[in-house]
Design a protein around this motif. Structure first.
Motif, PDB file in Angstrom:
ATOM      1  N   GLY A  16       0.845  -1.188   0.000  1.00  0.00           N
ATOM      2  CA  GLY A  16       0.000   0.000   0.000  1.00  0.00           C
ATOM      3  C   GLY A  16       0.878   1.235   0.000  1.00  0.00           C
ATOM      4  N   GLU A  17       0.719   2.075   0.994  1.00  0.00           N
ATOM      5  CA  GLU A  17       1.528   3.293   1.112  1.00  0.00           C
ATOM      6  C   GLU A  17       2.692   3.117   2.086  1.00  0.00           C
ATOM      7  N   VAL A  18       2.905   1.911   2.554  1.00  0.00           N
ATOM      8  CA  VAL A  18       3.944   1.635   3.545  1.00  0.00           C
ATOM      9  C   VAL A  18       5.072   0.847   2.896  1.00  0.00           C
ATOM     10  N   ILE A  19       6.303   1.200   3.227  1.00  0.00           N
ATOM     11  CA  ILE A  19       7.458   0.420   2.788  1.00  0.00           C
ATOM     12  C   ILE A  19       8.038  -0.271   4.007  1.00  0.00           C
ATOM     13  N   LEU A  20       8.122  -1.586   3.931  1.00  0.00           N
ATOM     14  CA  LEU A  20       8.727  -2.373   4.997  1.00  0.00           C
ATOM     15  C   LEU A  20      10.121  -2.776   4.563  1.00  0.00           C
ATOM     16  N   VAL A  21      11.057  -2.703   5.499  1.00  0.00           N
ATOM     17  CA  VAL A  21      12.449  -3.049   5.235  1.00  0.00           C
ATOM     18  C   VAL A  21      12.884  -4.089   6.252  1.00  0.00           C
ATOM     19  N   ALA A  22      13.458  -5.183   5.761  1.00  0.00           N
ATOM     20  CA  ALA A  22      14.101  -6.160   6.633  1.00  0.00           C
ATOM     21  C   ALA A  22      15.584  -6.030   6.378  1.00  0.00           C
ATOM     22  N   GLY A  23      16.318  -5.672   7.401  1.00  0.00           N
ATOM     23  CA  GLY A  23      17.748  -5.469   7.248  1.00  0.00           C
ATOM     24  C   GLY A  23      18.536  -6.395   8.142  1.00  0.00           C
ATOM     25  N   TYR A  24      19.803  -6.543   7.789  1.00  0.00           N
ATOM     26  CA  TYR A  24      20.680  -7.345   8.635  1.00  0.00           C
ATOM     27  C   TYR A  24      22.126  -6.942   8.407  1.00  0.00           C
ATOM     28  N   TYR A  25      22.943  -7.288   9.383  1.00  0.00           N
ATOM     29  CA  TYR A  25      24.375  -7.029   9.326  1.00  0.00           C
ATOM     30  C   TYR A  25      25.085  -8.304   8.891  1.00  0.00           C
ATOM     31  N   ALA A  34      16.311 -12.630   6.954  1.00  0.00           N
ATOM     32  CA  ALA A  34      15.759 -11.313   6.637  1.00  0.00           C
ATOM     33  C   ALA A  34      14.551 -11.436   5.708  1.00  0.00           C
ATOM     34  N   LYS A  35      14.649 -12.301   4.718  1.00  0.00           N
ATOM     35  CA  LYS A  35      13.535 -12.497   3.794  1.00  0.00           C
ATOM     36  C   LYS A  35      12.319 -13.061   4.524  1.00  0.00           C
ATOM     37  N   SER A  36      12.544 -13.999   5.415  1.00  0.00           N
ATOM     38  CA  SER A  36      11.455 -14.573   6.204  1.00  0.00           C
ATOM     39  C   SER A  36      10.803 -13.501   7.078  1.00  0.00           C
ATOM     40  N   LEU A  37      11.618 -12.675   7.731  1.00  0.00           N
ATOM     41  CA  LEU A  37      11.070 -11.597   8.550  1.00  0.00           C
ATOM     42  C   LEU A  37      10.251 -10.626   7.709  1.00  0.00           C
ATOM     43  N   LEU A  38      10.748 -10.309   6.519  1.00  0.00           N
ATOM     44  CA  LEU A  38      10.040  -9.369   5.652  1.00  0.00           C
ATOM     45  C   LEU A  38       8.679  -9.928   5.245  1.00  0.00           C
ATOM     46  N   TRP A  39       8.630 -11.187   4.821  1.00  0.00           N
ATOM     47  CA  TRP A  39       7.352 -11.765   4.406  1.00  0.00           C
ATOM     48  C   TRP A  39       6.388 -11.881   5.573  1.00  0.00           C
ATOM     49  N   ARG A  40       6.906 -12.203   6.757  1.00  0.00           N
ATOM     50  CA  ARG A  40       6.048 -12.230   7.947  1.00  0.00           C
ATOM     51  C   ARG A  40       5.515 -10.839   8.255  1.00  0.00           C
ATOM     52  N   ALA A  41       6.370  -9.825   8.104  1.00  0.00           N
ATOM     53  CA  ALA A  41       5.960  -8.444   8.364  1.00  0.00           C
ATOM     54  C   ALA A  41       4.893  -7.993   7.370  1.00  0.00           C
ATOM     55  N   VAL A  42       5.069  -8.337   6.099  1.00  0.00           N
ATOM     56  CA  VAL A  42       4.071  -7.989   5.082  1.00  0.00           C
ATOM     57  C   VAL A  42       2.729  -8.616   5.450  1.00  0.00           C
ATOM     58  N   HIS A  43       2.740  -9.888   5.779  1.00  0.00           N
ATOM     59  CA  HIS A  43       1.512 -10.577   6.161  1.00  0.00           C
ATOM     60  C   HIS A  43       0.886  -9.926   7.396  1.00  0.00           C
ATOM     61  N   ARG A  67      20.738 -10.512  14.322  1.00  0.00           N
ATOM     62  CA  ARG A  67      21.062  -9.150  13.900  1.00  0.00           C
ATOM     63  C   ARG A  67      20.231  -8.770  12.681  1.00  0.00           C
ATOM     64  N   SER A  68      19.005  -9.266  12.653  1.00  0.00           N
ATOM     65  CA  SER A  68      18.041  -8.935  11.601  1.00  0.00           C
ATOM     66  C   SER A  68      16.879  -8.188  12.240  1.00  0.00           C
ATOM     67  N   TYR A  69      16.251  -7.324  11.469  1.00  0.00           N
ATOM     68  CA  TYR A  69      15.194  -6.489  12.020  1.00  0.00           C
ATOM     69  C   TYR A  69      14.275  -6.016  10.895  1.00  0.00           C
ATOM     70  N   VAL A  70      13.079  -5.562  11.280  1.00  0.00           N
ATOM     71  CA  VAL A  70      12.114  -4.986  10.337  1.00  0.00           C
ATOM     72  C   VAL A  70      11.825  -3.564  10.776  1.00  0.00           C
ATOM     73  N   VAL A  71      11.780  -2.654   9.813  1.00  0.00           N
ATOM     74  CA  VAL A  71      11.405  -1.268  10.083  1.00  0.00           C
ATOM     75  C   VAL A  71      10.484  -0.780   8.976  1.00  0.00           C
ATOM     76  N   ARG A  72       9.782   0.284   9.261  1.00  0.00           N
ATOM     77  CA  ARG A  72       8.962   0.973   8.265  1.00  0.00           C
ATOM     78  C   ARG A  72       9.717   2.237   7.871  1.00  0.00           C
ATOM     79  N   VAL A  73       9.735   2.518   6.573  1.00  0.00           N
ATOM     80  CA  VAL A  73      10.366   3.747   6.087  1.00  0.00           C
ATOM     81  C   VAL A  73       9.348   4.530   5.270  1.00  0.00           C
ATOM     82  N   GLY A  74       9.759   5.700   4.768  1.00  0.00           N
ATOM     83  CA  GLY A  74       8.879   6.525   3.953  1.00  0.00           C
ATOM     84  C   GLY A  74       8.414   5.799   2.714  1.00  0.00           C
TER      85      GLY A  74
END
Length: 87
Positions: A16-25, A34-43, A67-74
């Protein structure tokens, strides 16, 4: 987690109007996690809306692992993809 000298990798998806980012070091986490976290976050976002965004910011909300995380960005990115580099 100071991130100095460590490559940061992010995968993003527009929902929609939200961008979700899954990042890791690298090398402390993996693409697969990270991909698993992103798909879970989208759902979760599609199912629960703003309540999901609160969980992304909660260290105990299930969206910070190793060291993986999900955030929302612009909303200036379009589609989905990946980025590797310094932020």
């Amino acid at each position: 987690m100071n991130g100095r000298g460590e490559a940061k990798v992010v995968h993003y998806r527009k929902v929609g109007e939200v961008i979700l980012v899954a990042g890791y070091y690298e090398p402390h986490a993996s693409f697969e996690l990270a991909k698993s976290l992103l798909w879970r976050a989208v759902h979760d976002l599609r199912q629960h809306g703003d309540r999901a965004l609160e969980r992304f910011n909660d260290l105990n909300g299930g969206f910070v692992q190793k060291r993986s995380y999900v955030v929302r960005v612009g909303d200036k990115l379009i589609g989905s993809g990946s980025y590797v580099g310094d932020f």
